[in-house]
Design a protein around this motif. Structure first.
Motif, PDB file in Angstrom:
ATOM      1  N   PHE A   7       0.841  -1.199   0.000  1.00 37.70           N
ATOM      2  CA  PHE A   7       0.000   0.000   0.000  1.00 37.70           C
ATOM      3  C   PHE A   7       0.881   1.257   0.000  1.00 37.70           C
ATOM      4  CE2 PHE A   7      -1.877   3.464   2.445  1.00 37.70           C
ATOM      5  CZ  PHE A   7      -3.131   3.625   1.859  1.00 37.70           C
ATOM      6  N   ILE A   8       1.886   1.246   0.874  1.00 39.50           N
ATOM      7  CA  ILE A   8       2.762   2.429   0.973  1.00 39.50           C
ATOM      8  C   ILE A   8       3.487   2.652  -0.351  1.00 39.50           C
ATOM      9  CG2 ILE A   8       4.743   3.469   2.176  1.00 39.50           C
ATOM     10  CD1 ILE A   8       3.932   1.719   4.640  1.00 39.50           C
ATOM     11  N   LEU A   9       4.021   1.549  -0.905  1.00 38.43           N
ATOM     12  CA  LEU A   9       4.768   1.658  -2.164  1.00 38.43           C
ATOM     13  C   LEU A   9       3.887   2.273  -3.265  1.00 38.43           C
ATOM     14  CD1 LEU A   9       7.488   0.871  -3.472  1.00 38.43           C
ATOM     15  CD2 LEU A   9       6.425  -1.265  -4.173  1.00 38.43           C
ATOM     16  N   ASN A  10       2.680   1.731  -3.408  1.00 37.82           N
ATOM     17  CA  ASN A  10       1.769   2.233  -4.454  1.00 37.82           C
ATOM     18  C   ASN A  10       1.367   3.676  -4.214  1.00 37.82           C
ATOM     19  OD1 ASN A  10       1.746  -0.139  -5.850  1.00 37.82           O
ATOM     20  ND2 ASN A  10       0.020  -0.988  -4.696  1.00 37.82           N
ATOM     21  N   LYS A  11       1.049   3.969  -2.962  1.00 40.00           N
ATOM     22  CA  LYS A  11       0.580   5.327  -2.650  1.00 40.00           C
ATOM     23  C   LYS A  11       1.692   6.354  -2.814  1.00 40.00           C
ATOM     24  CE  LYS A  11      -3.758   5.175  -1.452  1.00 40.00           C
ATOM     25  NZ  LYS A  11      -4.763   5.702  -2.332  1.00 40.00           N
ATOM     26  N   ILE A  12       2.919   5.975  -2.426  1.00 37.96           N
ATOM     27  CA  ILE A  12       4.027   6.929  -2.576  1.00 37.96           C
ATOM     28  C   ILE A  12       4.162   7.273  -4.055  1.00 37.96           C
ATOM     29  CG2 ILE A  12       6.529   7.294  -2.427  1.00 37.96           C
ATOM     30  CD1 ILE A  12       6.635   5.701   0.078  1.00 37.96           C
ATOM     31  N   LYS A  13       4.120   6.226  -4.903  1.00 35.75           N
ATOM     32  CA  LYS A  13       4.251   6.452  -6.353  1.00 35.75           C
ATOM     33  C   LYS A  13       3.188   7.427  -6.838  1.00 35.75           C
ATOM     34  CE  LYS A  13       6.039   2.126  -8.091  1.00 35.75           C
ATOM     35  NZ  LYS A  13       5.421   0.841  -8.452  1.00 35.75           N
ATOM     36  N   GLU A  14       1.972   7.194  -6.373  1.00 39.25           N
ATOM     37  CA  GLU A  14       0.835   8.005  -6.815  1.00 39.25           C
ATOM     38  C   GLU A  14       0.922   9.438  -6.255  1.00 39.25           C
ATOM     39  OE1 GLU A  14      -2.787   5.926  -5.635  1.00 39.25           O
ATOM     40  OE2 GLU A  14      -3.667   7.877  -5.165  1.00 39.25           O
ATOM     41  N   ARG A  15       1.344   9.560  -5.014  1.00 37.31           N
ATOM     42  CA  ARG A  15       1.286  10.853  -4.339  1.00 37.31           C
ATOM     43  C   ARG A  15       2.513  11.736  -4.549  1.00 37.31           C
ATOM     44  NH1 ARG A  15      -1.579   9.804   1.513  1.00 37.31           N
ATOM     45  NH2 ARG A  15      -3.654   9.379   0.695  1.00 37.31           N
ATOM     46  N   GLU A  16       3.650  11.090  -4.843  1.00 37.20           N
ATOM     47  CA  GLU A  16       4.887  11.890  -4.964  1.00 37.20           C
ATOM     48  C   GLU A  16       4.777  12.998  -5.989  1.00 37.20           C
ATOM     49  OE1 GLU A  16       8.983  10.541  -4.800  1.00 37.20           O
ATOM     50  OE2 GLU A  16       8.397  11.510  -2.921  1.00 37.20           O
ATOM     51  N   LYS A  17       4.075  12.700  -7.074  1.00 37.22           N
ATOM     52  CA  LYS A  17       3.937  13.701  -8.149  1.00 37.22           C
ATOM     53  C   LYS A  17       3.370  15.008  -7.582  1.00 37.22           C
ATOM     54  CE  LYS A  17       2.687  10.109 -11.374  1.00 37.22           C
ATOM     55  NZ  LYS A  17       1.562   9.254 -11.004  1.00 37.22           N
ATOM     56  N   VAL A  18       2.436  14.844  -6.672  1.00 35.26           N
ATOM     57  CA  VAL A  18       1.803  16.027  -6.071  1.00 35.26           C
ATOM     58  C   VAL A  18       2.686  16.600  -4.957  1.00 35.26           C
ATOM     59  CG1 VAL A  18      -0.219  16.843  -4.806  1.00 35.26           C
ATOM     60  CG2 VAL A  18      -0.500  15.242  -6.698  1.00 35.26           C
ATOM     61  N   TYR A  19       3.190  15.729  -4.075  1.00 31.55           N
ATOM     62  CA  TYR A  19       4.035  16.201  -2.966  1.00 31.55           C
ATOM     63  C   TYR A  19       5.233  16.996  -3.502  1.00 31.55           C
ATOM     64  CZ  TYR A  19       1.770  12.861   0.341  1.00 31.55           C
ATOM     65  OH  TYR A  19       0.897  12.164   1.148  1.00 31.55           O
ATOM     66  N   LYS A  20       5.733  16.548  -4.660  1.00 31.67           N
ATOM     67  CA  LYS A  20       6.940  17.207  -5.195  1.00 31.67           C
ATOM     68  C   LYS A  20       6.690  18.611  -5.732  1.00 31.67           C
ATOM     69  CE  LYS A  20      10.131  13.506  -6.158  1.00 31.67           C
ATOM     70  NZ  LYS A  20      10.573  12.512  -7.137  1.00 31.67           N
ATOM     71  N   LYS A  21       5.442  19.022  -5.748  1.00 35.64           N
ATOM     72  CA  LYS A  21       5.163  20.413  -6.135  1.00 35.64           C
ATOM     73  C   LYS A  21       5.485  21.374  -4.995  1.00 35.64           C
ATOM     74  CE  LYS A  21       1.332  19.576  -9.348  1.00 35.64           C
ATOM     75  NZ  LYS A  21      -0.109  19.844  -9.497  1.00 35.64           N
ATOM     76  N   ALA A  22       5.861  20.812  -3.847  1.00 34.13           N
ATOM     77  CA  ALA A  22       6.174  21.662  -2.683  1.00 34.13           C
ATOM     78  C   ALA A  22       7.348  22.584  -2.994  1.00 34.13           C
ATOM     79  CB  ALA A  22       6.511  20.789  -1.480  1.00 34.13           C
ATOM     80  N   LYS A  23       7.350  23.731  -2.343  1.00 32.49           N
ATOM     81  CA  LYS A  23       8.449  24.687  -2.548  1.00 32.49           C
ATOM     82  C   LYS A  23       9.768  24.082  -2.061  1.00 32.49           C
ATOM     83  CE  LYS A  23       9.729  29.467  -1.429  1.00 32.49           C
ATOM     84  NZ  LYS A  23      10.016  30.087  -2.692  1.00 32.49           N
ATOM     85  N   TYR A  24       9.727  23.417  -0.921  1.00 31.25           N
ATOM     86  CA  TYR A  24      10.939  22.790  -0.388  1.00 31.25           C
ATOM     87  C   TYR A  24      10.701  21.311  -0.115  1.00 31.25           C
ATOM     88  CZ  TYR A  24      12.194  27.647   0.595  1.00 31.25           C
ATOM     89  OH  TYR A  24      12.454  28.978   0.486  1.00 31.25           O
ATOM     90  N   ILE A  25      11.762  20.512  -0.332  1.00 30.02           N
ATOM     91  CA  ILE A  25      11.688  19.092   0.009  1.00 30.02           C
ATOM     92  C   ILE A  25      12.780  18.813   1.043  1.00 30.02           C
ATOM     93  CG2 ILE A  25      11.935  16.727  -0.854  1.00 30.02           C
ATOM     94  CD1 ILE A  25      10.909  17.739  -3.570  1.00 30.02           C
ATOM     95  N   VAL A  26      12.387  18.236   2.161  1.00 28.04           N
ATOM     96  CA  VAL A  26      13.365  17.920   3.206  1.00 28.04           C
ATOM     97  C   VAL A  26      13.369  16.416   3.428  1.00 28.04           C
ATOM     98  CG1 VAL A  26      13.934  18.229   5.656  1.00 28.04           C
ATOM     99  CG2 VAL A  26      13.076  20.171   4.332  1.00 28.04           C
ATOM    100  N   ASN A  27      14.532  15.806   3.202  1.00 25.35           N
ATOM    101  CA  ASN A  27      14.665  14.369   3.445  1.00 25.35           C
ATOM    102  C   ASN A  27      14.814  14.116   4.926  1.00 25.35           C
ATOM    103  OD1 ASN A  27      14.714  12.639   1.051  1.00 25.35           O
ATOM    104  ND2 ASN A  27      16.195  14.170   0.352  1.00 25.35           N
ATOM    105  N   ILE A  28      14.024  13.206   5.449  1.00 26.29           N
ATOM    106  CA  ILE A  28      14.072  13.039   6.908  1.00 26.29           C
ATOM    107  C   ILE A  28      14.619  11.680   7.352  1.00 26.29           C
ATOM    108  CG2 ILE A  28      12.159  14.647   7.298  1.00 26.29           C
ATOM    109  CD1 ILE A  28      10.532  12.056   7.968  1.00 26.29           C
ATOM    110  N   ASN A  29      14.937  10.785   6.392  1.00 25.13           N
ATOM    111  CA  ASN A  29      15.462   9.469   6.772  1.00 25.13           C
ATOM    112  C   ASN A  29      16.721   9.607   7.612  1.00 25.13           C
ATOM    113  OD1 ASN A  29      13.694   7.792   5.220  1.00 25.13           O
ATOM    114  ND2 ASN A  29      14.727   8.645   3.438  1.00 25.13           N
ATOM    115  N   ASN A  30      16.779   8.837   8.668  1.00 26.53           N
ATOM    116  CA  ASN A  30      17.977   8.788   9.521  1.00 26.53           C
ATOM    117  C   ASN A  30      18.431  10.147  10.044  1.00 26.53           C
ATOM    118  OD1 ASN A  30      18.099   6.034   8.827  1.00 26.53           O
ATOM    119  ND2 ASN A  30      19.156   6.591   6.939  1.00 26.53           N
TER     120      ASN A  30
END
Ligand code: S3P
Length: 170
Positions: A130-153
């Motif tokens: 579910f997460i894998l599919n949703k990330i694929k679907e949603r990233e296109k929209v999330y990436k319209k953000a002005k800033y992207i901050v990676n939070i892993n680790n």
């Protein structure tokens, strides 16, 4: 207004609250606000009224925010995906996408399925898919953000430092 967006479980509310303390600016959590307005939990709203109703409530709440006032908004994970909300967000404030990878999100969400109607009945294997599919679907929209901050680790402190330097460049 500063909008935090991103997948469920990445810590949007936590980061928004911490930033609100640091900057002394009010914070609004859209899930929390809808629960207060509806006097019901997100889970019950989904059960009783359905997802469409919830998405309408999210969009209405977003459009009722007073963009003249300084505020930090922690958006529910699905909010940017519906009713042209991502464009509305970008027209009315600064958007920050808190980005995490599949395993990070999976490890967080498998411990907190209960209060999230979209995942509460999934097995762990189904959750990962579910997460894998949703990330694929949603990233296109999330990436319209002005800033992207990676939070892993990354520690909370580091994430907050990074966000501060984005919104207040020296
Ligand atoms: C949802 C995310 C949740 C909540 C609802 C739906 C989604 O918010 O709005 O369960 O569609 O991703 P969080 O991202 O705060 O968990």
């Amino acid at each position: 207004m500063i909008f935090f967006i991103g997948f469920m479980g990445v810590g949007k509310s936590t980061i928004a609250n911490e930033l609100s303390e640091i900057l002394d600016i009010n914070v609004i959590d859209t899930d929390q606000e809808i629960e207060n307005l509806e006097k019901n939990s997100i889970s019950n709203i989904f059960n009783k009224n359905g997802e469409f109703y919830f998405r309408k409530a999210e969009s209405k709440l977003l459009r009722n925010l007073d963009s003249k006032k300084k505020k930090i908004i922690a958006c529910g994970g699905g909010l940017p995906l519906f009713h042209d909300n991502m464009n509305y967000i970008n027209e009315h404030g600064i958007s920050i996408y808190l980005k995490a990878d599949l395993n990070f999100i999976y490890n967080r969400l498998k411990k907190q399925k209960k209060k999230r109607p979209l995942i509460k009945n999934l097995t762990n294997t189904e959750l990962k898919k579910f997460i894998l599919n949703k990330i694929k679907e949603r990233e296109k929209v999330y990436k319209k953000a002005k800033y992207i901050v990676n939070i892993n680790n990354k520690e909370k402190k580091e994430i907050l430092r990074e966000i501060s330097s984005l919104i207040f460049p020296l």
